[in-house]
Write a protein that holds these residues in place. Sequence first.
Motif, short mmCIF file in Angstrom:
data_model
loop_
_atom_site.label_atom_id
_atom_site.label_comp_id
_atom_site.label_asym_id
_atom_site.label_seq_id
_atom_site.Cartn_x
_atom_site.Cartn_y
_atom_site.Cartn_z
N VAL A 99 0.83 -1.20 0.00
CA VAL A 99 0.00 0.00 0.00
C VAL A 99 0.87 1.25 0.00
O VAL A 99 1.78 1.40 0.82
CB VAL A 99 -0.94 0.01 1.22
CG1 VAL A 99 -1.76 1.30 1.25
CG2 VAL A 99 -1.85 -1.21 1.19
N VAL A 100 0.57 2.16 -0.94
CA VAL A 100 1.28 3.44 -1.02
C VAL A 100 0.26 4.56 -1.15
O VAL A 100 -0.91 4.34 -1.50
CB VAL A 100 2.25 3.49 -2.22
CG1 VAL A 100 3.35 2.44 -2.09
CG2 VAL A 100 1.51 3.33 -3.54
N ASP A 101 0.72 5.79 -0.90
CA ASP A 101 -0.15 6.95 -1.09
C ASP A 101 0.08 7.54 -2.47
O ASP A 101 0.75 6.94 -3.32
CB ASP A 101 0.09 7.98 0.02
CG ASP A 101 1.50 8.57 0.02
OD1 ASP A 101 2.24 8.39 -0.98
OD2 ASP A 101 1.86 9.23 1.01
N GLU A 102 -0.47 8.73 -2.71
CA GLU A 102 -0.37 9.33 -4.04
C GLU A 102 1.06 9.68 -4.43
O GLU A 102 1.36 9.92 -5.61
CB GLU A 102 -1.26 10.58 -4.14
CG GLU A 102 -0.82 11.76 -3.30
CD GLU A 102 -1.35 11.72 -1.88
OE1 GLU A 102 -1.35 12.78 -1.23
OE2 GLU A 102 -1.78 10.63 -1.42
N HIS A 103 1.98 9.71 -3.43
CA HIS A 103 3.39 9.99 -3.71
C HIS A 103 4.21 8.70 -3.80
O HIS A 103 5.43 8.75 -3.89
CB HIS A 103 3.97 10.90 -2.64
CG HIS A 103 3.28 12.22 -2.55
ND1 HIS A 103 2.45 12.56 -1.49
CD2 HIS A 103 3.26 13.28 -3.38
CE1 HIS A 103 1.96 13.77 -1.68
NE2 HIS A 103 2.44 14.23 -2.82
N LEU A 104 3.53 7.55 -3.76
CA LEU A 104 4.16 6.23 -3.79
C LEU A 104 4.97 5.95 -2.53
O LEU A 104 5.87 5.11 -2.53
CB LEU A 104 5.02 6.06 -5.05
CG LEU A 104 4.28 6.29 -6.37
CD1 LEU A 104 5.22 6.18 -7.56
CD2 LEU A 104 3.12 5.31 -6.52
N ALA A 159 7.64 2.65 -2.97
CA ALA A 159 7.49 1.42 -3.75
C ALA A 159 6.85 1.73 -5.10
O ALA A 159 6.10 2.71 -5.24
CB ALA A 159 6.63 0.40 -2.99
N ALA A 160 7.17 0.90 -6.10
CA ALA A 160 6.63 1.09 -7.46
C ALA A 160 6.58 -0.25 -8.17
O ALA A 160 7.31 -1.18 -7.82
CB ALA A 160 7.51 2.07 -8.24
N GLY A 161 5.68 -0.36 -9.15
CA GLY A 161 5.64 -1.56 -9.99
C GLY A 161 4.43 -2.44 -9.76
O GLY A 161 3.44 -2.04 -9.14
N ASP A 162 4.52 -3.68 -10.25
CA ASP A 162 3.38 -4.59 -10.27
C ASP A 162 2.85 -4.94 -8.89
O ASP A 162 1.68 -5.30 -8.74
CB ASP A 162 3.76 -5.89 -10.99
CG ASP A 162 4.00 -5.69 -12.48
OD1 ASP A 162 3.89 -4.56 -12.95
OD2 ASP A 162 4.32 -6.69 -13.15
N PHE A 186 -0.04 -1.33 -4.50
CA PHE A 186 -1.47 -1.03 -4.39
C PHE A 186 -1.59 0.47 -4.18
O PHE A 186 -1.28 0.98 -3.11
CB PHE A 186 -2.05 -1.82 -3.21
CG PHE A 186 -3.55 -1.87 -3.16
CD1 PHE A 186 -4.30 -2.29 -4.24
CD2 PHE A 186 -4.23 -1.53 -1.99
CE1 PHE A 186 -5.69 -2.37 -4.18
CE2 PHE A 186 -5.61 -1.60 -1.92
CZ PHE A 186 -6.34 -2.03 -3.02
N PHE A 187 -2.02 1.19 -5.22
CA PHE A 187 -1.90 2.65 -5.22
C PHE A 187 -3.22 3.32 -5.60
O PHE A 187 -4.10 2.69 -6.20
CB PHE A 187 -0.80 3.08 -6.20
CG PHE A 187 -1.13 2.83 -7.66
CD1 PHE A 187 -1.60 3.87 -8.45
CD2 PHE A 187 -0.97 1.58 -8.23
CE1 PHE A 187 -1.91 3.65 -9.79
CE2 PHE A 187 -1.29 1.35 -9.56
CZ PHE A 187 -1.75 2.39 -10.35
N ALA A 208 8.66 7.59 -8.08
CA ALA A 208 9.16 7.20 -6.77
C ALA A 208 10.59 7.68 -6.56
O ALA A 208 10.95 8.17 -5.48
CB ALA A 208 9.08 5.69 -6.61
N GLY A 209 11.40 7.57 -7.60
CA GLY A 209 12.79 8.03 -7.49
C GLY A 209 12.89 9.51 -7.23
O GLY A 209 13.67 9.96 -6.37
#
Length: 276
Positions: free
Chosen positions: A140-145, A154-157, A160-161, A185-186
Amino acid sequence: PKLEGICYYRTLDDYLWVKERISAGKSAVIIGGGFIGPEMAAALTENGMNVSMVFPDEYLCRNILPDYLARPLENKYRDRGVSIHCFDRPEGFAAKDDMVITRTERGKEIESNMVLICIGIVPEVSLAKSAGLHVADGIVVDEHLQTSHVDIFAAGDAVFFPNNAIGRMTRFDHWDNAIHQGRTAGRNMAGAKEPYLHISYFSSQLFDFYYEAIGEIDPSLNTYADWQRDKTGVVYFLRDITIRGVLLCNMRGRINAAREMLDKRIAPENLHAAIR
């Protein structure tokens, strides 16, 4: 124990396993009729294999394509020699010499050289759990990942965003999303504080039918089809007169134009030739 000849199709190694075993005249059973299953069935058929498909839905691609596209597409699969077993599920598998027997709930027994289980993926979240991160249908991430830990993004497959295109939390299993999320994310790890607003698309090649899809692709929505010629054109997915999703059929290079149409309020009769 896992039988020889059965592959749960999810990784690069699985692709290589299948590639090594493709041979004209051999046979395969594909379990799944959503996204990966139809792609795999078309590819194997075009390589000369005898293919059977088993899936529980009424017709192929039921959760992606409107029925007026999906049903003719399924007929094309039948015309190409694919054996379709809808409204059915595998009940068990057995070995017979160097073959695999697939037994279905409806009493079918299908013999093949290989069985490919193409029913989607489950996100790998064990590392995130061990780190104490909040996990649901992915990390689970927020709108800023940003995850539930202020210093971890976190990013990718497996993420949950908040998906701006459909207005809810989701995962998106596609390279386009992974690339753009990774970049955002970077930048945010370096202090940018940018919301992730990119609207990703997905695509598929099914024999001679190619599509690209973006936004809320839900066949239960109202649709408006704007055809240029047979099976070449645009299908709009609408809530009231708001465009929620766009499906480009045999039209390449128009995804940015489709992205610009999302959330516009346009009466269906005014959508003719909106994307060309």
